[in-house]
Motif scaffolding. Sequence first.
Motif, PDB file in Angstrom:
ATOM      1  N   LEU A 116     -18.102  16.355 -23.725  1.00 18.15           N
ATOM      2  CA  LEU A 116     -17.709  17.136 -22.549  1.00 18.15           C
ATOM      3  C   LEU A 116     -17.965  18.619 -22.764  1.00 18.15           C
ATOM      4  CD1 LEU A 116     -14.485  15.372 -21.367  1.00 18.15           C
ATOM      5  CD2 LEU A 116     -16.384  16.043 -19.912  1.00 18.15           C
ATOM      6  N   GLY A 117     -17.862  19.034 -24.028  1.00 18.49           N
ATOM      7  CA  GLY A 117     -18.133  20.438 -24.334  1.00 18.49           C
ATOM      8  C   GLY A 117     -19.574  20.812 -24.035  1.00 18.49           C
ATOM      9  N   ILE A 127     -14.690  24.742 -20.657  1.00 22.86           N
ATOM     10  CA  ILE A 127     -15.981  24.238 -21.132  1.00 22.86           C
ATOM     11  C   ILE A 127     -17.024  24.254 -20.022  1.00 22.86           C
ATOM     12  CG2 ILE A 127     -15.082  22.788 -22.980  1.00 22.86           C
ATOM     13  CD1 ILE A 127     -15.347  20.422 -21.156  1.00 22.86           C
ATOM     14  N   ARG A 158      -8.080  15.935 -15.326  1.00 23.66           N
ATOM     15  CA  ARG A 158      -6.748  15.345 -15.340  1.00 23.66           C
ATOM     16  C   ARG A 158      -5.993  15.720 -16.629  1.00 23.66           C
ATOM     17  NH1 ARG A 158      -6.857   9.086 -15.829  1.00 23.66           N
ATOM     18  NH2 ARG A 158      -7.419   9.653 -17.942  1.00 23.66           N
ATOM     19  N   GLU A 159      -6.702  15.646 -17.754  1.00 28.05           N
ATOM     20  CA  GLU A 159      -6.062  15.931 -19.036  1.00 28.05           C
ATOM     21  C   GLU A 159      -5.661  17.402 -19.136  1.00 28.05           C
ATOM     22  OE1 GLU A 159      -5.828  13.845 -22.007  1.00 28.05           O
ATOM     23  OE2 GLU A 159      -6.029  12.223 -20.563  1.00 28.05           O
ATOM     24  N   SER A 160      -6.551  18.278 -18.761  1.00 27.05           N
ATOM     25  CA  SER A 160      -6.238  19.703 -18.826  1.00 27.05           C
ATOM     26  C   SER A 160      -7.220  20.484 -17.967  1.00 27.05           C
ATOM     27  CB  SER A 160      -6.307  20.193 -20.262  1.00 27.05           C
ATOM     28  OG  SER A 160      -6.302  21.599 -20.282  1.00 27.05           O
ATOM     29  N   PHE A 219      -8.685  17.063 -24.900  1.00 25.01           N
ATOM     30  CA  PHE A 219      -8.436  15.987 -23.938  1.00 25.01           C
ATOM     31  C   PHE A 219      -7.859  14.822 -24.728  1.00 25.01           C
ATOM     32  CE2 PHE A 219     -12.161  18.307 -22.179  1.00 25.01           C
ATOM     33  CZ  PHE A 219     -11.454  18.941 -21.176  1.00 25.01           C
ATOM     34  N   SER A 220      -6.523  14.718 -24.730  1.00 17.57           N
ATOM     35  CA  SER A 220      -5.861  13.917 -25.750  1.00 17.57           C
ATOM     36  C   SER A 220      -6.125  12.419 -25.630  1.00 17.57           C
ATOM     37  CB  SER A 220      -4.368  14.197 -25.733  1.00 17.57           C
ATOM     38  OG  SER A 220      -3.862  14.010 -24.441  1.00 17.57           O
ATOM     39  N   LYS A 221      -6.400  11.936 -24.416  1.00 17.03           N
ATOM     40  CA  LYS A 221      -6.600  10.495 -24.270  1.00 17.03           C
ATOM     41  C   LYS A 221      -8.055  10.084 -24.507  1.00 17.03           C
ATOM     42  CE  LYS A 221      -2.374   9.779 -22.748  1.00 17.03           C
ATOM     43  NZ  LYS A 221      -1.430   9.415 -23.795  1.00 17.03           N
ATOM     44  N   MET A 222      -8.887  11.063 -24.795  1.00 15.38           N
ATOM     45  CA  MET A 222     -10.301  10.728 -24.997  1.00 15.38           C
ATOM     46  C   MET A 222     -10.641  10.764 -26.483  1.00 15.38           C
ATOM     47  SD  MET A 222     -12.267  12.766 -22.077  1.00 15.38           S
ATOM     48  CE  MET A 222     -11.787  12.685 -20.379  1.00 15.38           C
ATOM     49  N   ILE A 263     -16.733  23.235 -16.615  1.00 17.64           N
ATOM     50  CA  ILE A 263     -16.733  22.331 -15.471  1.00 17.64           C
ATOM     51  C   ILE A 263     -16.205  23.085 -14.261  1.00 17.64           C
ATOM     52  CG2 ILE A 263     -15.713  20.230 -14.516  1.00 17.64           C
ATOM     53  CD1 ILE A 263     -15.527  19.149 -17.345  1.00 17.64           C
ATOM     54  N   ARG A 321     -15.635  21.755 -29.873  1.00 13.95           N
ATOM     55  CA  ARG A 321     -15.973  21.535 -28.467  1.00 13.95           C
ATOM     56  C   ARG A 321     -16.554  22.797 -27.868  1.00 13.95           C
ATOM     57  NH1 ARG A 321     -11.046  20.158 -24.948  1.00 13.95           N
ATOM     58  NH2 ARG A 321     -10.848  22.412 -25.142  1.00 13.95           N
ATOM     59  N   ALA A 363      -8.652  23.517 -19.901  1.00 19.97           N
ATOM     60  CA  ALA A 363      -9.675  23.209 -20.899  1.00 19.97           C
ATOM     61  C   ALA A 363     -10.970  22.795 -20.202  1.00 19.97           C
ATOM     62  CB  ALA A 363      -9.193  22.107 -21.827  1.00 19.97           C
ATOM     63  N   ASP A 405     -16.097  11.901 -27.224  1.00 28.71           N
ATOM     64  CA  ASP A 405     -16.130  12.236 -25.796  1.00 28.71           C
ATOM     65  C   ASP A 405     -15.691  13.674 -25.548  1.00 28.71           C
ATOM     66  OD1 ASP A 405     -17.078   9.798 -25.122  1.00 28.71           O
ATOM     67  OD2 ASP A 405     -15.175   8.955 -24.451  1.00 28.71           O
ATOM     68  N   HIS A 456      -5.507  22.460 -26.230  1.00 27.39           N
ATOM     69  CA  HIS A 456      -5.965  21.802 -24.999  1.00 27.39           C
ATOM     70  C   HIS A 456      -7.107  20.822 -25.231  1.00 27.39           C
ATOM     71  CE1 HIS A 456      -3.596  23.755 -21.955  1.00 27.39           C
ATOM     72  NE2 HIS A 456      -3.798  24.916 -22.528  1.00 27.39           N
ATOM     73  N   LYS A 509      -8.913   8.592 -30.787  1.00 30.19           N
ATOM     74  CA  LYS A 509      -8.435   9.411 -29.680  1.00 30.19           C
ATOM     75  C   LYS A 509      -7.943  10.743 -30.219  1.00 30.19           C
ATOM     76  CE  LYS A 509      -7.180   6.180 -26.123  1.00 30.19           C
ATOM     77  NZ  LYS A 509      -6.113   5.472 -25.433  1.00 30.19           N
ATOM     78  N   LYS A 513     -11.709  12.978 -15.588  1.00 30.79           N
ATOM     79  CA  LYS A 513     -10.670  12.701 -16.583  1.00 30.79           C
ATOM     80  C   LYS A 513     -10.347  13.960 -17.379  1.00 30.79           C
ATOM     81  CE  LYS A 513     -11.517   7.818 -16.998  1.00 30.79           C
ATOM     82  NZ  LYS A 513     -12.210   6.792 -17.760  1.00 30.79           N
ATOM     83  N   ALA A 514     -11.375  14.759 -17.646  1.00 33.24           N
ATOM     84  CA  ALA A 514     -11.134  16.014 -18.359  1.00 33.24           C
ATOM     85  C   ALA A 514     -10.236  16.915 -17.525  1.00 33.24           C
ATOM     86  CB  ALA A 514     -12.459  16.712 -18.653  1.00 33.24           C
ATOM     87  N   PHE A 572     -16.057  11.276 -16.441  1.00 30.43           N
ATOM     88  CA  PHE A 572     -15.587  12.029 -17.600  1.00 30.43           C
ATOM     89  C   PHE A 572     -15.067  13.403 -17.181  1.00 30.43           C
ATOM     90  CE2 PHE A 572     -17.884   8.812 -19.860  1.00 30.43           C
ATOM     91  CZ  PHE A 572     -17.116   8.649 -20.996  1.00 30.43           C
ATOM     92  N   TYR A 573     -15.785  14.036 -16.268  1.00 34.05           N
ATOM     93  CA  TYR A 573     -15.339  15.354 -15.817  1.00 34.05           C
ATOM     94  C   TYR A 573     -13.977  15.241 -15.146  1.00 34.05           C
ATOM     95  CZ  TYR A 573     -20.202  16.526 -16.608  1.00 34.05           C
ATOM     96  OH  TYR A 573     -21.433  16.699 -17.177  1.00 34.05           O
TER      97      TYR A 573
END
Lengths: 234, 327
Positions: free
Chosen positions: A99-100, B199, B190-192, A88-91, B201, A147, B195, A95, A86, A131, B187-188, B184-185
């Motif tokens: 986020l972690g 972390i 959205r991605e998963s 964040f594949s597009k980041m 959020i 992360r 996940a 980043d 899991h 990415k 988008k995070a 960023f949050y």
Amino acid sequence: MLKVKNLNTGYDNVPVIFDVSFEVNEGELVSIVGSNGAGKTTILRAISGLIRPFSGEIEFEGKRIDVMPAHEIVSLGIAHVPEGRHVFSKMSVRDNLLLGAYTIDSEAEIEKILKEVFEIFPRLKEREGQKAETLSGGEQQMLAIARGLMSRPKLLLVDEMSLGLMPILVDKVMEILKEISKRGITVLLVEQKVQEALEMADRAYVLQTGKIIGHGTGSELLTSDLVKKAYMGM
Amino acid sequence: MKKSKISPLIIILLVILVLPFIKADINFQHMLIIFLIFAGLGEAWNLITGFAGQTSFGHAAFFGIGAYTSTILFYKFSISPWVGMLVGIAVSTLVAAFVSYPCFKLKGHYFAIATMAIAEITKQLFISWDYVEGATGIMIPIVDESLASMQFHTSKIPYFIIAYCLFVISILIANYIEKNRMGFYLKAIRESNEAAESIGINTTVYKLYAMMVSAALSAAFGTLYAQYILYIDPFMLFSLDISMKIVLLTVLGGLGNIYGPIIGAAILIPLSEYTRIFFGGTGKGIDLIIFGALIVVVACFEPRGILGAFKKKRKVERGAYDAKANA
């Protein structure tokens, strides 16, 4: 540090975990091993608050956490590295790591942790701007663990990190977990690769169809008939 | 990085600003106003769907609530539509928080269906609600033109300016959110979702924030739309048509990017306004047929929208250049 007492849980009233109790002491590397569908992931999800127990208690540093929402549990110092990575594949890798550090406010502190994490994972430093989806499976797993470390956890929950990795990488990631444990972070690892997990763990629990059927030190369990018979086909 | 992202935006904004003065044609100016309203709605919708990944098919509800709130206040109590706009924003934000909180328990398609249902329920509610004149709708009383009454009868330029300002505000908000932690949050999430939660959020709260900001912006455009058309009824405001237009133009332009809605609206709105002008009533729907075809093409060849196609092209060029440099 972490105490799970008589935990019963599952999904939508379908029970998966029956009366499971175990504990993880500070600084230890503890494994829960078991085959597919034993309920390993479910236990981790219950600890990090993604699902609720039907009954039983989960305590972290003397505080009951089974009633707290997931995001608060993270801020107590429990980081969960979910199964299947899991990321964040597009980041970018950077980043993802930043986020972690969600629970940490000070920028300077974040930079410091980032530096430490890159020390453990030099490979990620090389790929900082890439990415996450362009990383290999092993690198993504490292990213997921890194992360998790970014929130400066006291306890790191790692779920099935060998999933989809080639054997040589499994060893490599296990080495990294040992390194993390040496740095004073308590690790609870849930794993299907019984042999590897038992070899590196201080202590381990064996889970079968939602019940704990044995526990002991890693080497004890490795030589025990129970484990040999059930998981290694000997 | 930051600089190169801002400057084309400023150019686009300046071009839009001078357009109605260069071509002082009433139809064209009308088209521009509608364009700005829908591009702005697209920006608002993009926050919750493009950034946070929660597909909403019900934004007509927030748009309509904004329009109805200001209109009722003006019609029944002669309160300035500007005040009405603020009240509409407040009401819409509250409704968004109230209805989307339970909806966020749903994932993916189910969330989308629930939002569609919210818009439909709101429509039925307004159709059978006598206090707001039910299905007959409200003709907004025409008063002397003034900024305070948000009514202008001799020129479309003031409407254009107001629409432009709202549009710029929505761009600024979207841009601010995108560049900051919240972006960023989202988008995070959205991605998963899982996940993001793992972390730490608080995913529900951030989705809720995004939805509330999105609803607030939509409501502001609703007020402007009502004051511009000077007639509202539940069928036109809460229609699936409006919800879908917002969705379609953003998807065509590019999801999760502030340029997406601008590009999409720049294609869809002229298409729909000019087919309406050329074909009259008989042409109804032609724009959506053409647009539907475009969406099919984009979905087949470039799911990230027109913007995605551009980005890909640039990347390929850059890749070729790198290859050359290495050789």
